[in-house]
Design an enzyme around this catalytic site. Structure first.
Site, PDB file in Angstrom:
ATOM      1  N   ASP A  51     -33.226  27.609 -33.172  1.00 41.35           N
ATOM      2  CA  ASP A  51     -32.462  27.381 -31.947  1.00 41.35           C
ATOM      3  C   ASP A  51     -32.456  25.907 -31.555  1.00 41.35           C
ATOM      4  O   ASP A  51     -31.450  25.404 -31.055  1.00 41.35           O
ATOM      5  CB  ASP A  51     -33.024  28.227 -30.806  1.00 41.35           C
ATOM      6  CG  ASP A  51     -32.382  29.607 -30.741  1.00 41.35           C
ATOM      7  OD1 ASP A  51     -31.233  29.739 -31.203  1.00 41.35           O
ATOM      8  OD2 ASP A  51     -33.025  30.552 -30.252  1.00 41.35           O
ATOM      9  N   GLU A  91     -37.367  25.164 -27.732  1.00 37.90           N
ATOM     10  CA  GLU A  91     -36.140  25.550 -28.433  1.00 37.90           C
ATOM     11  C   GLU A  91     -34.894  24.846 -27.926  1.00 37.90           C
ATOM     12  O   GLU A  91     -33.832  24.960 -28.538  1.00 37.90           O
ATOM     13  CB  GLU A  91     -35.919  27.061 -28.301  1.00 37.90           C
ATOM     14  CG  GLU A  91     -37.042  27.916 -28.852  1.00 37.90           C
ATOM     15  CD  GLU A  91     -36.824  29.375 -28.528  1.00 37.90           C
ATOM     16  OE1 GLU A  91     -36.258  30.094 -29.370  1.00 37.90           O
ATOM     17  OE2 GLU A  91     -37.219  29.798 -27.418  1.00 37.90           O
ATOM     18  N   CYS A 148     -42.425  27.650 -35.816  1.00 33.46           N
ATOM     19  CA  CYS A 148     -42.228  28.995 -36.366  1.00 33.46           C
ATOM     20  C   CYS A 148     -40.774  29.272 -36.737  1.00 33.46           C
ATOM     21  O   CYS A 148     -40.371  30.418 -36.913  1.00 33.46           O
ATOM     22  CB  CYS A 148     -42.728  30.066 -35.394  1.00 33.46           C
ATOM     23  SG  CYS A 148     -41.939  30.013 -33.777  1.00 33.46           S
ATOM     24  N   HIS A 153     -29.128  36.476 -37.982  1.00 34.11           N
ATOM     25  CA  HIS A 153     -30.372  37.246 -38.063  1.00 34.11           C
ATOM     26  C   HIS A 153     -30.465  38.070 -39.336  1.00 34.11           C
ATOM     27  O   HIS A 153     -31.561  38.280 -39.870  1.00 34.11           O
ATOM     28  CB  HIS A 153     -30.533  38.130 -36.819  1.00 34.11           C
ATOM     29  CG  HIS A 153     -31.173  37.397 -35.686  1.00 34.11           C
ATOM     30  ND1 HIS A 153     -30.446  36.734 -34.729  1.00 34.11           N
ATOM     31  CD2 HIS A 153     -32.471  37.169 -35.391  1.00 34.11           C
ATOM     32  CE1 HIS A 153     -31.274  36.157 -33.880  1.00 34.11           C
ATOM     33  NE2 HIS A 153     -32.501  36.404 -34.253  1.00 34.11           N
TER      34      HIS A 153
END
Length: 754
Positions: free
Chosen positions: A627, A603, A674, A362
Site C-alpha cells: 500500500d 502504509e 511485511c 490479492h
C-alpha cells in the site's frame, strides 16, 4: 459524431474475425466522414512492415500483397512519428511514394492517424479524397478518436485470430503478454472459470451429445418463461396494463423461433448450450445496439436480460455435477478471485491466468503464498476460446504461451526442472540461522491468514509471524464472527507458533477487500473508508476483536497487535485507549493476561512523515510496502492500465523506507516490513542494510531470502544500499541489485536461466 463512433465500435466488436473487423472499419468510416477512400494498414509483428489489409475505394486485388516500411511513404511516416498527418496535396510531400496499380493517383487529400495499443503502433488508418483540401479539425479529431477506440478491438481481434484456426487446420502457437504475478513456470491445461450469468465471459466448449444439450437449452427456456409469467401475475395489481405489456414482449422474444433456432443449430454443430446461447444473444444485442431507432436499441437490453436468465438456469444445471479438474490445471478467467482458487484441489492446480488485475491484486499475493506461477493483466487473451488448450504460464516474465511448439515446450520444461532442483537445494537451509557471512542476524518472519499456512511456515524456518491477516475469517463467513469464534481461531494461531511471536493485524477491510455482509461501496475505495477508519467508527467491532485476541493469548504471551491504515496520531491514541479498555475489563473479569506490544502499520505517506511521532506512542512500527508504494506513486495496484508504473524499487519508495527505519530507531523502537518487497531476494539486501529489524514474507520466499542473506556481508550490503539510493529510476536499482546477486552467485534466485 459520438453516436456514429459508438455504432462503428459496436459493429467491429461483433465481427467474426480480424478481416471482417477491418472491412467494417473502412466502409463505416468512409460513410461517416463522406470520403471516397478509407484504408487500414497493419504492422506485421515480425517484419515491422505496414501491410495493406483493408480498403474502400482503392484496388481490392492488392489487399495483403503490398506493404510499406517505416521509412516508406506517407503511411510509414505516420507510423514512425506516431502522430496524424493532414495534407491537401499528398503527392507533393517529400515522403509520398507512388504504388503502381493501387489507384491513389486520383486522390489528393490525405489524412492518416496511427493506431496505437499499449504504446505500440499496430497500424495506420487513412482517408483520402479527390479534392485538394485539408481535412478540418473536427474530421481530424474524429479519425484520431476512431483510431484510439479501435486499437484495442483490433489488437484483440488479431490475437483471437491467431488461436482460431480454420476447420481442419492445426492451431497456431500464440504468445500473450501480461504482468508477472507469481514466479515460476506452469505447463498444463486451461480451465476457464465462468462468472455467474455473464454472457460475454462464456468460453467456447465442444460437447459429445448435442441432442442432450438441446434438451437442456429448451428446459432452461421453459424455466425462464415460467418465471416471466409468475412475475407478471405477482405484479398484476401493482402495474398498469401498459407496464404489464413488457412481460408480453419478453414472452414473444422467448418464443421467437429465429434466434432459438440459431442457438439449437450451433449446439448441433458441437457447441455446448452456454456457448451457443452466448454467441447468438450477443450477436443480436450488437445488431440492435447499432440501430438508429431508439425502440430497437432498447430491445437490446431486453434480449440481454433474457439471455442472462436462460444462462443462469443452464449454469445451475451444470453445477449440479461437481466440476472436474484435470491434472496440471491452469485456471483462466476474466478476473480470478481468492474464492475461485479454493474450488480447485491444490494438488491439481499448477498455474493461474487472469485477464484483469495486477501483480499486487490479492489473488496474485495469495498465488505467491501458495507457490502457484501466475500471470495477471493478460488483457489481450481471448480467454473464452482457450478452454482445454495446452498452455505454458511464465510467471517470471508475465507471458502466456498458447499451444506451445515442441521447442518452446522443451525450453520451459528445462526451466521447471531447474526450479525444482533449486527448491530441493534450498531445503538444506531450513534449520540454519539467517545471518550474513560476517555474522549479522536477520530474523525472517512470515505472513499468514489460514491454518494451512502454519505447517509450511514452520517447516521453512519462520521465526515468527509478522502479519496475521485477521480479515480472512471474516471474509469466509456470512456474518461477523462472534468473540468466542474469533478467540478460538486466534488461539490456534498463537498455539501453533508459540513461543514465537505472532503479530495480529486488526480488521483491515475496505479498498479491494469487502465483506459480503458489510458492503462498502465507494467511488474511490482505496482513499475511502478502510482499515482503522472502519473499526474506530465501529468500536464494538474493534473491542470484540481485541478482547478475543487478548483472551486467546492467555498463558502464551506471544501476541502482538498491529493497527492498519494509520494516517494520524489521533487514530493511534483512540485505538490505544480502546485496547487498554478491553485489557482492563478482561483483567477485572479474572483473565490472567498481559497487555501485548501494540504497533502501527506505515502504509500511507502521512505515516512516513510522522513516523517518529507514531513510534513514540507504540511499541513497534511495521511497513506495509504494497500500500505504501501504491499511495506514494498514485498507482492503483489492481489497475492493469497503470500496472507498469507500480515500482517497488522506485527511489521515492526506498527513500521513504529509510526514513521510517531512522525514525523508529531514533525513538528506540524496532521496525519491520511485511509487504511483498520483504520477500524479494534482491530487495532483502537493501532492507537489511537500511536497518530493518525483521522481514516478514510469504512462506515460499523464506528460503530464497535466507539463501541470499547467507551469501552476503552486511558491509557489502550497506555499500550496495548507498549505490541504490543514488539511483534515479527503479530500473537502475534493479540493475544494481542484479549485478550484486550475480557477483554473489545467487542470480538464479531472481529469474530462470534464459
Amino acid at each position: 459524431m459520438l453516436s456514429e463512433l459508438r455504432s462503428i465500435v459496436q459493429a467491429v466488436n461483433a465481427a467474426k474475425d480480424l478481416q471482417a473487423a477491418l472491412n467494417i472499419i473502412v466502409h463505416r468510416v468512409a460513410e461517416v466522414m463522406g470520403t471516397e477512400v478509407c484504408t487500414v494498414y497493419l504492422q506485421d509483428p515480425e517484419t515491422k512492415r505496414l501491410i495493406f489489409m483493408a480498403n474502400r475505394g482503392l484496388n481490392p486485388d492488392l489487399i495483403g500483397k503490398i506493404s510499406l516500411g517505416a521509412n516508406e511513404g506517407l503511411v510509414g511516416l505516420v507510423a514512425r512519428r506516431e502522430e496524424p498527418l493532414n495534407l491537401d496535396n499528398a503527392e507533393s510531400h517529400p515522403n509520398f511514394l507512388f504504388l503502381p496499380g493501387i489507384g491513389e493517383e486520383h486522390y489528393h487529400s490525405f489524412l492518416g492517424a496511427p493506431i496505437i495499443h499499449q504504446r505500440g503502433v499496430l497500424g495506420v488508418l487513412v482517408v483520402q479524397q479527390k479534392d485538394s483540401r485539408r481535412f478540418n479539425e473536427d474530421e481530424e479529431a474524429f479519425l484520431v478518436t476512431m483510431s484510439a477506440q479501435l486499437a484495442g478491438v483490433i489488437a484483440h481481434a488479431r490475437v483471437t485470430g491467431s488461436i482460431t484456426a480454420d476447420a481442419g487446420a492445426p492451431a497456431k502457437t500464440a504468445v500473450f503478454k501480461g504482468i508477472a504475478g507469481a514466479p515460476g513456470v506452469a505447463i498444463g491445461q486451461a480451465v476457464v472459470v465462468v462468472p455467474a450469468a455473464e454472457l460475454s465471459s462464456v468460453p467456447r466448449r465442444q460437447i459429445d451429445d448435442p441432442e442432450a444439450e438441446v434438451e437442456r437449452f429448451k428446459s432452461a427456456l421453459c424455466s425462464v418463461r415460467d418465471d416471466v409469467r409468475d412475475l407478471s401475475s405477482k405484479l398484476q395489481g401493482q402495474l398498469s396494463s401498459e407496464e404489464l405489456a413488457l412481460f408480453d414482449v419478453y414472452l414473444r422474444i422467448l418464443d421467437d423461433g429465429h434466434w432459438v433456432s440459431e442457438v439449437i443449430n450451433k449446439i448441433r454443430l458441437g457447441e455446448w448450450a452456454q456457448g451457443a446461447l452466448s454467441q447468438v444473444v450477443l450477436a443480436h444485442v450488437n445488431a440492435f445496439e447499432t440501430m438508429e431507432d431508439e425502440y430497437f436499441r432498447d430491445r437490446a437490453t431486453d434480449i440481454k436480460d433474457l439471455g442472462r436468465r436462460v444462462l443462469g438456469y443452464l449454469q445451475a444445471d451444470t453445477e449440479v455435477e461437481s466440476a472436474e479438474y484435470p491434472d496440471n490445471t491452469i485456471l483462466c478467467g476474466d478476473e480470478l478471485t481468492a474464492s475461485v482458487l479454493g474450488e480447485v484441489p491444490r494438488e491439481k492446480l499448477v498455474g493461474l491466468v487472469s485477464v484483469k488485475g495486477s501483480s499486487n491484486s490479492h489473488v496474485a499475493i495469495l498465488a505467491r503464498a501458495m507457490g502457484i506461477p501466475t500471470v495477471m493483466g493478460a488483457s489481450d487473451l481471448p480467454y473464452t476460446q482457450i478452454d482445454d488448450a495446452n498452455l505454458i504460464v511464465d510467471g517470471y516474465s508475465g507471458s502466456v504461451y498458447y499451444n506451445p511448439s515442441p521447442d518452446v515446450f522443451e525450453h520451459f520444461r528445462v526451466i521447471c526442472e531447474e526450479d525444482q532442483q533449486l527448491n530441493r537445494g534450498l531445503e538444506s537451509l531450513r534449520d540454519l540461522p539467517c545471518e550474513t557471512l560476517d555474522g549479522h542476524r536477520m530474523p525472517l518472519w512470515v505472513n499468514t491468514g489460514l491454518m494451512a499456512d502454519v505447517a509450511r511456515s514452520l517447516d521453512r524456518g519462520a521465526e515468527g509471524v509478522g502479519l496475521y491477516r485477521t480479515e480472512i475469517p471474516f471474509l469466509l463467513r456470512e456474518r461477523f464472527p462472534s468473540e468466542e469464534e474469533q478467540r478460538q481461531i486466534y488461539r490456534e494461531q498463537l498455539l501453533a507458533f508459540a513461543p514465537l511471536p505472532v503479530t495480529m493485524r486488526t480488521l483491515d477491510i475496505g479498498g479491494d477487500k469487502a465483506l459480503p455482509y458489510f458492503p462498502i461501496e465507494e467511488e474511490n475505495p482505496f482513499l475511502g473508508w478502510r482499515g482503522i477508519r472502519v473499526t474506530l467508527d465501529h468500536p464494538e467491532i474493534f473491542l470484540v476483536q481485541v478482547r478475543a485476541m487478548l483472551k486467546a493469548s492467555e498463558g502464551l504471551n506471544n501476541l502482538r497487535i498491529m493497527l492498519p491504515m494509520i494516517s494520524n496520531v489521533e487514530e493511534v491514541d483512540e485505538a490505544l485507549r480502546l485496547a487498554r479498555r478491553a485489557y482492563d475489563e478482561l483483567v477485572e473479569d479474572g483473565w490472567d493476561i498481559s497487555l501485548p506490544p501494540i504497533g502501527v502499520m506505515v502504509e500511507v505517506p502521512a505515516a512516513v512523515s510522522q513516523a517518529r511521532q507514531l513510534a513514540r506512542r507504540v511499541d513497534f512500527l511495521s511497513v506495509g510496502s504494497n500500500d505504501l508504494t501504491q499511495y506514494l506513486l498514485a498507482v492503483d495496484r489492481n489497475n492493469t492500465r497503470v500496472a507498469d508504473l507500480y515500482h517497488a524499487y522506485h527511489p521515492a519508495v526506498l527513500s521513504s523506507l529509510y526514513t521510517v527505519v531512522e525514525a523508529a530507531h531514533a525513538e528506540g523502537k524496532p521496525v519491520g516490513i511485511c509487504g511483498e518487497l520483504a520477500g524479494d531476494p534482491g530487495a532483502a539486501l537493501l532492507l537489511m542494510a537500511m536497518g530493518f529489524d525483521m522481514l516478514s514474507m510469504n512462506d515460499n520466499s523464506l528460503l530464497r531470502v535466507k539463501a541470499v542473506i547467507r551469501s552476503a556481508k552486511i558491509a557489502d550490503s550497506q555499500a550496495l544500499l548507498e549505490k541504490a539510493m543514488e539511483a534515479e529510476t527503479s530500473d537502475q536499482v534493479r540493475t544494481i541489485l542484479k549485478a550484486a546477486m550475480v557477483d554473489a552467485g545467487v542470480e538464479r534466485l531472481l529469474q530462470p536461466v534464459s
